[in-house]
Design a protein around this motif. Structure first.
Motif, PDB file in Angstrom:
ATOM      1  N   PRO A 195       2.118  -1.836  -4.016  1.00 45.31           N
ATOM      2  CA  PRO A 195       0.856  -1.090  -3.966  1.00 45.31           C
ATOM      3  C   PRO A 195       0.162  -1.250  -2.614  1.00 45.31           C
ATOM      4  CG  PRO A 195       1.036  -2.325  -6.013  1.00 45.31           C
ATOM      5  CD  PRO A 195       2.154  -2.802  -5.134  1.00 45.31           C
ATOM      6  N   ALA A 196      -0.060  -0.133  -1.957  1.00 47.13           N
ATOM      7  CA  ALA A 196      -0.731  -0.130  -0.652  1.00 47.13           C
ATOM      8  C   ALA A 196      -1.720   1.025  -0.630  1.00 47.13           C
ATOM      9  CB  ALA A 196       0.284   0.012   0.476  1.00 47.13           C
ATOM     10  N   ARG A 197      -2.896   0.775  -0.043  1.00 49.62           N
ATOM     11  CA  ARG A 197      -3.926   1.822  -0.013  1.00 49.62           C
ATOM     12  C   ARG A 197      -3.702   2.734   1.187  1.00 49.62           C
ATOM     13  NH1 ARG A 197      -8.130   2.607  -2.890  1.00 49.62           N
ATOM     14  NH2 ARG A 197      -8.178   0.481  -3.723  1.00 49.62           N
ATOM     15  N   MET A 198      -3.797   4.023   0.929  1.00 49.58           N
ATOM     16  CA  MET A 198      -3.601   5.044   1.965  1.00 49.58           C
ATOM     17  C   MET A 198      -4.357   6.294   1.545  1.00 49.58           C
ATOM     18  SD  MET A 198       0.353   5.884   0.892  1.00 49.58           S
ATOM     19  CE  MET A 198       0.715   4.129   0.741  1.00 49.58           C
ATOM     20  N   LEU A 199      -4.419   7.281   2.416  1.00 46.52           N
ATOM     21  CA  LEU A 199      -5.047   8.536   2.042  1.00 46.52           C
ATOM     22  C   LEU A 199      -4.149   9.288   1.062  1.00 46.52           C
ATOM     23  CD1 LEU A 199      -6.565   9.863   5.398  1.00 46.52           C
ATOM     24  CD2 LEU A 199      -7.713   8.673   3.511  1.00 46.52           C
TER      25      LEU A 199
END
Length: 372
Positions: free
Chosen positions: A282-286
């Protein structure tokens, strides 16, 4: 803004800047903070070139290196990067290859030129990450950080023997305790709001939990921090400094591509998503059609690390080559809603410090007025 960590690292401000751009590393360190270069996207040979450049342009100021040595990932080994990639490719189910082909056709991604093959990121394979660490130890850097768990004990011991401090990111208090028990010097408490790989506990909740769990070990606050007011809030929660990543993506020195930079400047804080579509964790991105496609129940779903990035390497290269703003991988935290102008790193640093001072003075005067 002086804290004990400033003395430990020889910096003016306890502002640690994670970035994949060497120009940002040098600019932050020269402005009084500590730039930390993310190594995962580089080959060991490329990393050596980047660190040589930083060392030549940082005016003797301290800097650090961030590696990715996940505690949970597919077990792969190879003498060369090519061998590693081939082993990983052999572990990927055919249904996933078919799905990527379907997506490339659906999004009308132009093929790469003949002979142009992109193998993907292998910096999170342990053998490559260890070579990154070897390169880092050969430079006069002051910090080795690990983004996914504690570094292996032998690396921690070697760092300490060479006078290098070790940091590790934590998304839960129990992870932070494990880091300190393993010999980690600095814990980065990274909240849910952060860009890139992040957990599911918010910064305001996480930081005091970690501070209490690992005291007296120093803690850096990360996640959703992009102003002096937020730095003051982090310090009030017990942190000795901050770890900032997203904020540097729209600086003048950043190497963000034009289409990704435009997306950052346009985005609001609600336009991000935690997705496994790029790295497998899980990684935050647009959010964009690519991230949504990997959340589609009709698809096979993303694979784990490091398989997912190898699986999508060609598609990612096609997206980048075609300058597809609508599909571009844009890792960033929820602070993106405040990132609406391109400014030099030095100006960003100055504003952070000035706003922090103003906030602390305002709070102090309010307390004094209440006591009068």
């Amino acid at each position: 803004m002086h804290t004990p960590l400033c003395d430990v690292f020889g910096v003016e401000y306890p502002i640690f800047a994670f970035t994949h751009c060497r120009d940002v590393v040098a600019a932050v360190s020269k402005a009084g903070g500590l730039g930390v270069l993310g190594a995962v996207g580089f080959s060991p040979e490329q990393l050596e070139i980047e660190l040589d450049w930083i060392d030549a342009h940082v005016d003797g100021k301290p800097y650090g290196v961030d590696t990715v040595m996940p505690q949970k990932a597919a077990d792969v080994h190879g003498a060369t990067p090519e061998e590693l990639v081939e082993q990983i490719r052999g572990m990927i189910p055919q249904r996933h290859w078919q799905y990527v082909d379907e997506l490339m056709e659906r999004f009308r991604l132009e093929p790469l030129p003949d002979g142009d093959r992109h193998q993907g990121v292998i910096g999170w394979a342990e053998e490559v990450a260890r070579r990154h660490v070897e390169v880092a130890f050969a430079q006069p850097n002051r910090l080795i950080a690990n983004a996914l768990g504690s570094p292996p004990k032998d690396i921690i011991d070697r760092a300490h023997a060479e006078g290098v401090k070790v940091a590790a990111l934590a998304g839960k208090a129990q992870h932070a305790q494990r880091h300190v028990n393993n010999g980690v010097d600095v814990v980065v408490a990274q909240g849910y709001e952060a860009g890139g790989h992040t957990g599911d506990v918010a910064t305001m909740v996480l930081v005091p939990e970690v501070v209490d769990a690992v005291a007296p070990a120093p803690v850096l606050a990360a996640g959703g921090i992009g102003s002096g007011r937020q730095i003051a809030a982090a310090m009030s929660l017990g942190a000795q400094g901050v770890w900032l990543g997203s904020l540097w993506l729209t600086t003048a020195e950043s190497n963000s591509s034009p289409e990704v930079l435009e997306r950052y400047l346009e985005a609001s804080s609600s336009d991000t998503v935690r997705s496994r579509s790029y790295t497998g964790k899980p990684a935050r991105m647009l959010r964009n059609p690519w991230t949504e496609a990997w959340d589609d129940p009709a698809g096979p779903g993303p694979l784990g690390m490091p398989l997912q990035n190898i699986l999508t390497a060609e598609a990612n290269a096609r997206i980048a080559r075609s300058h597809r703003k609508d599909l571009a991988f844009a890792p960033v935290g929820q602070i993106v809603g405040r990132m609406n102008a391109v400014r030099p790193v030095r100006d960003v640093m100055y504003q952070l410090v000035e706003e922090y001072i103003e906030t602390v003075e305002r709070l102090s005067s309010g307390v004094q007025a209440a006591q009068a």
